[in-house]
Design an enzyme around this catalytic site. Structure first.
Site, mmCIF file in Angstrom:
data_model
loop_
_atom_site.group_PDB
_atom_site.id
_atom_site.type_symbol
_atom_site.label_atom_id
_atom_site.label_comp_id
_atom_site.label_asym_id
_atom_site.label_seq_id
_atom_site.Cartn_x
_atom_site.Cartn_y
_atom_site.Cartn_z
ATOM 1 N N GLY A 73 33.716 69.810 18.634
ATOM 2 C CA GLY A 73 33.211 71.174 18.684
ATOM 3 C C GLY A 73 32.280 71.386 19.873
ATOM 4 C CG HIS A 124 33.033 67.194 11.923
ATOM 5 N ND1 HIS A 124 31.838 66.659 11.530
ATOM 6 C CD2 HIS A 124 32.803 67.781 13.105
ATOM 7 C CE1 HIS A 124 30.916 66.905 12.448
ATOM 8 N NE2 HIS A 124 31.489 67.583 13.415
ATOM 9 C CB CYS A 137 8.242 63.520 11.008
ATOM 10 S SG CYS A 137 8.150 64.866 9.849
#
Lengths: 66, 370
Positions: free
Chosen positions: B73, B193, B315
């Site tokens: 993609g 996908h 994080c």
């Protein structure tokens, strides 16, 4: 300080300043630039902006409104 | 673990659709040859690839000669965007894009040179006034059909109309198959996908009347050739797309109701930012952020409890940079969770997630002393 430590510090310290007074947090964590204004919006406080400390680290300033 | 993992990250990658699996197994033995060769096995490979093209064109409502295959993609996005820009302008004339595009777009625009970023509102929707003030020398405009992190649908047709002669690449990777294609694009990219096809298959649509030139070294730069792809996988991707389009009204409305339920229940947790347009959005996806919560801890704890979710928090990603999408919207970037439902996600699974989430958030906040 790493995320979200600067915001945790703000949340813990808010009660220690009087309504109308200023509170600031210094943070070189890039997320703080976005998360301090977001914190102020969510908690009903006023975000005043960013300045640089003497060592160049950004300092984010808020005013306690409630 | 008491329960098998509940996979709530289909926006990153959807499990293989049963229709794709069946087709893949049937085609594996027949698509091995080079489709450009004139011998029998080559002709068979060519036929399978053209069948895949035809099926994709039919499912999307476009011409067969507008469908090309790419190796992903992201690759389809970049070939589409750079090909439109290259057919119109010298390098250095800027590519404009919204502030909430996928990194495939921002990387391509930066590589081309001097990108221009267009602002978004608090839902992450493109500011159409920014399109009105586009410089006439803009090489190309890139806009997603829907945001991959928050689900907000973009005003593609309006932007295309305002942009006038500036060619438009639409990144439809997050939405292809789930909602109809928007109008107004010159090139449009999708990723198999993300709709239940195999990975390694991108789809690049180029309008027959659009000006496009191959941005990479090519024998004939004006030929709209496929990138070499696994032909069995391309056929499986096409079968999955047909199936997903056929079932999308039913599955989409079920997912939409589940997301509405999640948005309402999560909003009851204290200090949470539920992000993105609540109505004009993808059916299967929602994002929210919790104040004072470490995103990595949140994802890890939910994983331990059997729920696989994504996060845009700094994080929780390897770059340690917060999500550009959340930042551009003014949303809270830490403590972030993105849920995306699969075609088989059940209300019971969603309820179980909603039952454990408040406790997980509470525990992490307690550890932080808040």
């Amino acid at each position: 300080m790493l995320c979200p430590a600067p915001i945790i510090a703000l949340g813990r310290s808010l009660g220690s300043v009087a309504i109308g007074d200023l509170l600031a947090v210094a943070a070189d964590d890039p997320a703080a630039r976005h998360d301090v204004p977001a914190w102020a919006r969510m908690r009903g406080q006023e975000y005043l902006g960013e300045r640089a400390a003497e060592d160049g680290v950004p300092v984010y300033v808020v005013r306690r409104l409630s | 673990m008491a329960n098998a993992a509940v996979y709530l990250d289909t926006a990153s990658s959807e499990p293989l659709h049963p229709a794709a699996r069946e087709t893949l197994l049937a085609a594996l033995d027949h698509g091995y040859a080079d489709p450009r060769r004139l011998h029998g096995p080559g002709r068979t490979a060519r036929l399978l690839l053209d069948n895949a093209r035809e099926a994709i064109a039919g499912a999307l409502g476009v011409r067969r000669d507008e469908v090309t295959f790419a190796s992903s993609g992201s690759r389809a996005v970049q070939r589409g965007l750079l090909g439109l820009a290259g057919a119109r302008a010298e390098r250095g004339r800027p590519i404009a894009h919204s502030a909430v595009e996928h990194q495939a777009v921002t990387d391509a625009a930066a590589w081309w040179g001097a990108p221009r970023e267009l602002g978004v509102d608090a839902y992450g929707r493109l500011d159409l006034d920014a399109v009105r003030s586009l410089a006439p020398d803009t090489a190309a405009l890139a806009l997603q059909s829907a945001n991959h992190e928050v689900g907000t649908l973009q005003p593609v047709a309006e932007a295309a109309e305002i942009a006038g002669g500036v060619p438009l690449l639409v990144d439809a990777c997050a939405s292809m198959g789930r909602v109809p294609l928007p109008h107004g694009w010159d090139a449009l990219a999708g990723s198999a996908h993300k709709w239940g096809g195999p990975s390694g298959i991108g789809v690049l649509l180029i309008r027959h009347r659009a000006r496009w030139i191959d941005p990479f070294p090519a024998g004939d730069p004006f030929a709209r050739t496929d990138e070499p792809v696994d032909i069995a996988a391309a056929l499986a991707a096409a079968a999955a797309l047909q199936a997903v389009v056929a079932e999308r009204d039913q599955i989409g409305s079920r997912q939409r109701a589940l997301i509405d339920r999640i948005r309402a229940r999560v909003a009851d947790i204290a200090d949470v930012d539920v992000v993105g347009d609540p109505v004009e959005r993808l059916p299967h996806l929602v994002t929210f952020s919790f104040l004072y919560v470490d995103g990595e801890a949140l994802v890890t704890e939910l994983d331990r409890l059997g729920f696989a979710v994504a996060s845009g928090s700094a994080c929780a990603v390897d770059t340690r940079e917060p999500s550009r999408v959340l930042a551009a919207m003014g949303a809270l970037t830490h403590g972030n969770v993105r849920l995306s439902l699969g075609r088989e996600t059940t209300p019971a699974e969603v309820e179980r997630f909603l039952d454990v989430l408040p406790g997980v958030v509470h525990t992490i906040r307690e550890r932080a002393g808040l």
